[in-house]
Write an enzyme that holds these catalytic residues in place. Structure first.
Site, PDB file in Angstrom:
ATOM      1  CD  GLU A  24      -0.988   0.726   3.646  1.00 55.84           C
ATOM      2  OE1 GLU A  24      -1.432   1.879   3.456  1.00 55.84           O
ATOM      3  OE2 GLU A  24      -1.135   0.109   4.723  1.00 55.84           O
ATOM      4  CE  LYS A  86      -6.699   7.259   5.653  1.00 58.19           C
ATOM      5  NZ  LYS A  86      -6.991   7.486   7.071  1.00 58.19           N
ATOM      6  CB  VAL A 106      -5.811  -1.785   4.121  1.00 60.13           C
ATOM      7  CG1 VAL A 106      -6.273  -3.238   3.991  1.00 60.13           C
ATOM      8  CG2 VAL A 106      -4.498  -1.712   4.911  1.00 60.13           C
ATOM      9  CG  ASP A 138     -13.717   6.537  12.663  1.00 59.17           C
ATOM     10  OD1 ASP A 138     -13.584   5.795  11.671  1.00 59.17           O
ATOM     11  OD2 ASP A 138     -12.931   7.464  12.917  1.00 59.17           O
ATOM     12  CB  SER A 140     -11.091   1.248   9.024  1.00 55.12           C
ATOM     13  OG  SER A 140     -10.387   1.241   7.802  1.00 55.12           O
ATOM     14  CB  ALA A 141     -13.543   1.943   4.077  1.00 53.44           C
ATOM     15  CE  LYS A 159       0.424   1.962  14.713  1.00 51.09           C
ATOM     16  NZ  LYS A 159       0.271   1.868  13.257  1.00 51.09           N
TER      17      LYS A 159
HETATM   18  N1  PSU Z   1      -2.789   1.541  10.626  1.00 48.69           N
HETATM   19  C1  PSU Z   1      -1.462   1.579  10.788  1.00 48.69           C
HETATM   20  N2  PSU Z   1      -0.701   2.200   9.856  1.00 48.69           N
HETATM   21  C2  PSU Z   1      -1.255   2.770   8.745  1.00 48.69           C
HETATM   22  C3  PSU Z   1      -2.655   2.688   8.573  1.00 48.69           C
HETATM   23  C4  PSU Z   1      -3.383   2.074   9.537  1.00 48.69           C
HETATM   24  O1  PSU Z   1      -0.960   1.056  11.761  1.00 48.69           O
HETATM   25  O2  PSU Z   1      -0.528   3.343   7.911  1.00 48.69           O
HETATM   26  C5  PSU Z   1      -3.273   3.258   7.337  1.00 48.69           C
HETATM   27  C6  PSU Z   1      -3.567   2.134   6.334  1.00 48.69           C
HETATM   28  O3  PSU Z   1      -3.387   2.612   5.032  1.00 48.69           O
HETATM   29  C7  PSU Z   1      -5.024   1.833   6.594  1.00 48.69           C
HETATM   30  C8  PSU Z   1      -5.556   3.220   6.884  1.00 48.69           C
HETATM   31  O4  PSU Z   1      -5.682   1.237   5.492  1.00 48.69           O
HETATM   32  O5  PSU Z   1      -4.536   3.841   7.643  1.00 48.69           O
HETATM   33  C9  PSU Z   1      -6.856   3.189   7.623  1.00 48.69           C
HETATM   34  O6  PSU Z   1      -7.373   4.472   7.702  1.00 48.69           O
HETATM   35  P1  PSU Z   1      -8.856   4.684   8.232  1.00 48.69           P
HETATM   36  O7  PSU Z   1      -8.817   4.295   9.672  1.00 48.69           O
HETATM   37  O8  PSU Z   1      -9.121   6.146   8.010  1.00 48.69           O
HETATM   38  O9  PSU Z   1      -9.727   3.799   7.382  1.00 48.69           O
HETATM   39 MN    MN Z   2     -12.464   6.320   9.845  1.00 49.93          MN
END
Ligand code: PSU
Ligand code: MN
Length: 302
Positions: A24, A86, A106, A138, A140-141, A159
């Site tokens: 990614e 992003k 991802v 919230d 993640s997609a 994490k």
């Molecule tokens: N978690 C990590 N490192 C990262 C990401 C997530 O430990 O770099 C990044 C990845 O690209 C993941 C994205 O797909 O953040 C998720 O963002 P969101 O929570 O906005 O969907």
């Molecule tokens: Mn989000």
């Protein structure tokens, strides 16, 4: 229009049925500071090659979905940092139609990998259900993508900026297998343990490849999470990292950080608060995941 621009190396590897690992680019533009981000991205690519597979770093460049980038393209994403949008699933149509660049998460990297015919993808950590999601919604997609797109994602778990228990519940609801590589416990990215079990433990890349083949041959579409704990020597102290994450979350709340900005904000804050120690761990675990992904891709290609 061709859906995905493949680099010549990736095009040849796929045509010849050789193993390829997708990577990614949000981690490059938003997950690490320049120039460490570029160094790491190139080092991860080298790790995949050394393990016998071809690395296909994915991004959106000038509106084109790309799998396999040149060194200058990776440098562009690293130097651009926050200026590169992003890009998750919902951002793709806008960036593509406007001819813009995007650093793929991802979710969007899975989309590109599937279109290109690359079934294995390595990253650091996936997105998940955020703490407090019951009120913020919230989620993640990335999780929804794992439910529908048939790409296996090798990661070091999630994490604890996220709610690990709710993330695993969500994956269960959507039928996404969570596999522990040589572990019974779901790892928490910076640390090897979370106190939560994986669905199944598998001890070899060949076993993982067999499970993926079974899933997809049966027409069970969607991805799988392959959780690979950070190597013991690079693990962080669980109490230290928990305290740092709590402080970072408080800062985010105080500054009203929301939506797509929250994950990059927390990553940067954690790194500041640990004096770069978390970044060193992050780099190690991504390489560790890239190696395992190359081994799984090799077993799948046999
Ligand atoms: N978690 C990590 N490192 C990262 C990401 C997530 O430990 O770099 C990044 C990845 O690209 C993941 C994205 O797909 O953040 C998720 O963002 P969101 O929570 O906005 O969907
Ligand atoms: Mn989000």
């Amino acid at each position: 229009m061709q859906q995905v621009r493949l680099s010549p190396v990736i095009q040849t590897a796929l045509r010849e049925g050789r193993p390829v690992v997708a990577l990614e680019s949000t981690i490059i533009s938003h997950g690490m500071p320049f120039p460490k981000n570029v160094e790491t991205a190139l080092h991860v690519e080298q790790t995949v090659r050394a393990a016998g597979a071809e690395p296909a770093t994915c991004a959106i460049l000038g509106g084109q979905l790309c799998a396999g980038l040149s060194v200058p393209e990776i440098e562009h994403l690293g130097r651009g940092g926050q200026a590169i949008p992003k890009a998750s699933r919902r951002d793709i149509p806008y960036l593509a139609s406007q001819g813009l660049d995007g650093a793929t998460t991802v979710a969007s990297t899975m989309i590109i990998a599937q279109l290109a015919g690359i079934p294995v993808f390595a990253t650091g950590g996936i997105g998940g259900v955020h703490r407090g999601a019951a009120t913020t919604f919230d989620i993640s997609a990335d999780l929804q993508e794992l439910a529908q797109t048939s790409v296996a994602v090798v990661c070091a778990g999630v994490k604890s900026i996220l709610d690990l228990g709710l993330t695993l519940e969500y994956l269960e609801t959507h039928g996404v297998p969570v596999l522990g590589f040589q572990t019974d416990e779901f790892p928490a990215f910076y640390t090897r343990k979370s106190g939560l079990p994986v669905d199944y433990r598998l001890d070899s890349p060949a076993d993982i490849a067999r499970l993926l083949r079974s899933k997809w041959t049966l027409g069970l579409r969607g991805g799988a999470v392959i959780a690979n704990p950070v190597p013991e020597t690079f693990q962080m102290d669980p109490q230290q990292i928990e305290a740092v994450i709590a402080a970072a979350l408080e800062d985010a709340e105080r500054q009203h950080i929301k939506g797509k900005a929250i994950t990059p904000f927390l990553l940067a804050r954690i790194e500041q608060l640990t004096g770069g120690q978390s970044l060193a761990t992050n780099i190690e675990l991504v390489c560790h995941n890239a190696r395992l992904a190359a081994e799984i891709a090799t077993a799948l290609a046999l």
